[in-house]
Design an enzyme around this catalytic site. Sequence first.
Site, mmCIF file in Angstrom:
data_model
loop_
_atom_site.group_PDB
_atom_site.id
_atom_site.type_symbol
_atom_site.label_atom_id
_atom_site.label_comp_id
_atom_site.label_asym_id
_atom_site.label_seq_id
_atom_site.Cartn_x
_atom_site.Cartn_y
_atom_site.Cartn_z
ATOM 1 N NE ARG A 113 -4.078 -2.080 2.263
ATOM 2 C CZ ARG A 113 -3.792 -2.967 2.694
ATOM 3 N NH1 ARG A 113 -2.790 -2.656 3.974
ATOM 4 N NH2 ARG A 113 -4.591 -4.254 2.821
ATOM 5 C CE LYS A 173 -2.643 13.380 -13.551
ATOM 6 N NZ LYS A 173 -3.597 14.022 -14.885
ATOM 7 C CD GLU A 181 3.598 16.657 -22.390
ATOM 8 O OE1 GLU A 181 3.469 17.793 -21.584
ATOM 9 O OE2 GLU A 181 3.312 15.393 -22.459
ATOM 10 C CE LYS A 201 3.346 17.186 -14.003
ATOM 11 N NZ LYS A 201 3.315 15.970 -14.870
ATOM 12 C CD GLU A 205 -6.488 16.098 -13.877
ATOM 13 O OE1 GLU A 205 -5.555 14.821 -13.711
ATOM 14 O OE2 GLU A 205 -6.475 16.200 -15.193
ATOM 15 N NE ARG A 220 -1.582 16.774 -11.802
ATOM 16 C CZ ARG A 220 -0.428 15.896 -10.764
ATOM 17 N NH1 ARG A 220 -0.703 15.882 -9.698
ATOM 18 N NH2 ARG A 220 0.282 15.118 -11.492
ATOM 19 C CG ASN A 268 -5.049 16.872 -18.549
ATOM 20 O OD1 ASN A 268 -3.898 16.006 -18.646
ATOM 21 N ND2 ASN A 268 -5.927 16.802 -17.744
ATOM 22 C CG HIS A 272 -1.866 15.703 -22.595
ATOM 23 N ND1 HIS A 272 -1.363 16.876 -22.745
ATOM 24 C CD2 HIS A 272 -1.126 14.914 -21.975
ATOM 25 C CE1 HIS A 272 0.159 16.651 -22.415
ATOM 26 N NE2 HIS A 272 0.374 15.590 -22.072
ATOM 27 C CG HIS A 321 -4.187 11.068 -23.851
ATOM 28 N ND1 HIS A 321 -4.664 11.359 -22.486
ATOM 29 C CD2 HIS A 321 -2.949 10.923 -23.745
ATOM 30 C CE1 HIS A 321 -3.673 11.499 -21.688
ATOM 31 N NE2 HIS A 321 -2.562 11.511 -22.476
ATOM 32 C CG HIS A 370 2.654 11.257 -24.500
ATOM 33 N ND1 HIS A 370 1.404 11.486 -24.335
ATOM 34 C CD2 HIS A 370 3.073 12.189 -23.648
ATOM 35 C CE1 HIS A 370 0.737 12.152 -23.573
ATOM 36 N NE2 HIS A 370 1.886 12.838 -23.165
#
Lengths: 371, 371
Positions: free
Chosen positions: A124, A146, A188, A229, A239, A243, A247, A250, A254, A269
Site C-alpha cells: 500500500r 501521477k 511538453e 509543473k 486534479e 491541474r 492536459n 492531451h 491521447h 506521446h
Amino acid sequence: MTTARTIRVGLEERAYDILIGRNLLERAGQEIAARMPGARAAIITDANVAALHLATIEESLKAAGIQGTAIRVPAGEQSKSFPVLETVVDAILAARLERRDVVIALGGGVVGDLSGFAAGIVRRGMDFVQVPTTLLAQVDSSVGGKTGINTAHGKNLVGVFHQPKLVLADTGVLDTLPPREFRAGYAETVKYGLIDRPEFFAWLEANWQEVFAGGEAREHAIAEACRAKADVVARDERESGDRALLNLGHTFGHALEAATGYDSSRLVHGEGVAIGMALAHRFSARLNLASPDDYQRVEAHLRAVGLPTKLSDIPGGLPGADRLLEYIAQDKKVSRGALTFILTRGIGQSFIAKDVPASEVLAFLEDSLKQ
Amino acid sequence: MTTARTIRVGLEERAYDILIGRNLLERAGQEIAARMPGARAAIITDANVAALHLATIEESLKAAGIQGTAIRVPAGEQSKSFPVLETVVDAILAARLERRDVVIALGGGVVGDLSGFAAGIVRRGMDFVQVPTTLLAQVDSSVGGKTGINTAHGKNLVGVFHQPKLVLADTGVLDTLPPREFRAGYAETVKYGLIDRPEFFAWLEANWQEVFAGGEAREHAIAEACRAKADVVARDERESGDRALLNLGHTFGHALEAATGYDSSRLVHGEGVAIGMALAHRFSARLNLASPDDYQRVEAHLRAVGLPTKLSDIPGGLPGADRLLEYIAQDKKVSRGALTFILTRGIGQSFIAKDVPASEVLAFLEDSLKQ
C-alpha cells in the site's frame, strides 16, 4: 563536483526536491542515502536504458552503501500493462523490500509511470525516486505523482497518485537521446509556455536551438518546465481543478495515440501532444476565443523544431471523425458525459472549457482530417 | 421506516458515515443519492451474495434514479488476485463510469478489498461505497480504507488506502450467514475488546449468545466494533503508528492462512485471527508480559463460541516452525528485518512490540505445534 538546480514541490508532508543538472546519476546513491537512510532499493529499468545507465547508478548506490536489485521490463509503451505491472510487483516482493525501502524508476515515462504505480501499491505504498532519462519524463511525467498503466479502454485509465520522494533529472543523459525523442519531450516543455507563461514561450522561440544543443539553455528550460509543473501540482495535487490545465493538447493527443494503436513508429506521446496543442489553438480560434495569429505562431514554432502539427502529419492514415470523437469521449478527462477541453484565449492564456458541444468537436475534426 | 445507528469516521475531507441497522439494503439507493447526487454505479458482488441480495439493492438504486451495472466475481479468496482485479477494472471502464461515479462493494471482505482496490485505481480513484454482507466485513474490513489483493508472496501485500464515502452495514443480512462465517467475524469483534476495551470484552463474555441470536445486542456489538476501529483509523489513517494495533492476532493469523494455502475449508481469516489472538496472549505470558490468567480467559471465551485457539485445531497438518517463521517474516508487518508483534500486558492492554527476537518466536511455535 557538480552543481544542480533544486526545485521544491511544495506538498507539505509529501514535499520533495527535483534536482536538475549534469552527472546526477553518479550522485544518486548519496542523494538517496541522505534522504532515506537505511533504505534498500529496487531499480526498475528497461533494456535500452540499462545498457546506457544502469551500471552508473548501481555503482553510485553501492558506494553509498545501498543494496540494490535491478528489475528489467521490456522497452516501450506495451509495458504499461497489467501483466508487466504484476511482474514488477512480484519482483519487488521477491526482493523482500519493505514499506520504507525505495523503488527507483530509471528510464522514460513508461518506466516512471509503471514503477510509480508499482511503488504505490506494493504494501500500500513504498518510497519512490524518479530518475528520468528522457526530456519528456524530466519535464513532465516524473514530476507530480501521477502513475499508471494503459488498458484496452485507453491510456492511463488505471493508476494512483503517488508522489516521489526525490526526482533526479540528469541533463547529461539527454545527450544519448534520439533526436525524435528529444523533440517529443520538447513539445511538453513548450506546453508550459502555452498554458500560462507567454514569456517562456517567447524565450523558447528565441533559444530553442541552444536547448537542443545542450548546456545552460537546456538546464534553464528544464528547470522552468519543472517549476511550472511544480506550481500547478502544489495548487491541485489530485486534479480536482487547475491541474487539468496540464492536459493542454492531451485530449486530442491521447485520442490520436489510441487511434494509432499506441504504435510509436507512427506517433509518440509528445508528438500527439504537439498536434493536440496545435489543434487546441486552432479550435480556440474557430470558436472565436483566440486570434488565428496565435495558432499560426504555435504551429510555426512546433514546425521549426521538427514537430508535427496536423493530423495528416501522422503516417498510415486515421479513422474517421466519428471514431476519433469516441476516443475523446472515453478519455478520462470527461466529466458527467460533457466534453472538457483545455482551450485558450491566446499564447499563455489557456483555460478549462467544460461542456464543449460534441457537434463542434466533430465538425472541427472533419475539417482537420482534410488538412 | 427503519432507524440506524450512525458512526462518523473522522478523517477531515475524507470523513464518512457508517450506518448500522436492519433493512439498510432497501435504503441503499436513497442514502447514496443523498451523498453522491448524479452518480452512476457499478455493483461488484459474487455469485453467492448476488443470489441473496443483488435484486434488493438494484431495486433500491433504481427507485432512487441511480443507473447501476452489476459486475460478478467468483466467490472466495482466490478472487483477490491480479487477474480478477483486471477483469473488474475492465468491466468498470466498459461501463464508462467516470471519476465521480461510484463503485459499490456488495459482499464480504474479499469483495470489499477487491472492489476498493479497483475503485482506488480506476481513473486514479473513484468514489466507493461498502455494503458489507458478513459480520467480518461489517466490523473490520469495510471500515478504514485498506484495500488489496493477495500474491504468491502473501496476503494483502498489494493494494491502496482508499476510504469509502459511505458504509452500509445491514445487520439483517447476517441472518443468512452460515454459523462458521458468523463466528469468524465474531473473532474480529472480540479483537477490539482485547486491544484496549476490556469492558467490551467483558460485555461480550456475558452477552455473546444474544449477539449470535441477533437483535439489539448484535447491533450494539457491531456499533462498538466500528466505533473502536473508527477511532484508531482517525488517529492513524495510513498505519504509521497506532493503527498497527488492529493487527492483534494477524501476524500469526496471516502466517497460518498462508501455510494452509488460503484453503477456506481448513481455515478462514477470522479463525486464523482467533488462533492468532490466543497465541499472542500465550506468547505474551511466556515472555512474562501478562498473566497466564489472561490467555486462559481469552481462550475460554473463543472456545465457548466455537472458535479455534490452537494450531492443532486446524485440520490437515501444518508445516514446521521454521517454515511458519518464514511466513511471519514475509508478512507485511515487518520493519527493517525486525519482527514486530502486537503483544499484551493483559486483557485490553495490547501494545506494539518491535524487535521481538526470532529465536523466541521459533521456540514458541515449536511448543505450540505440540499442543
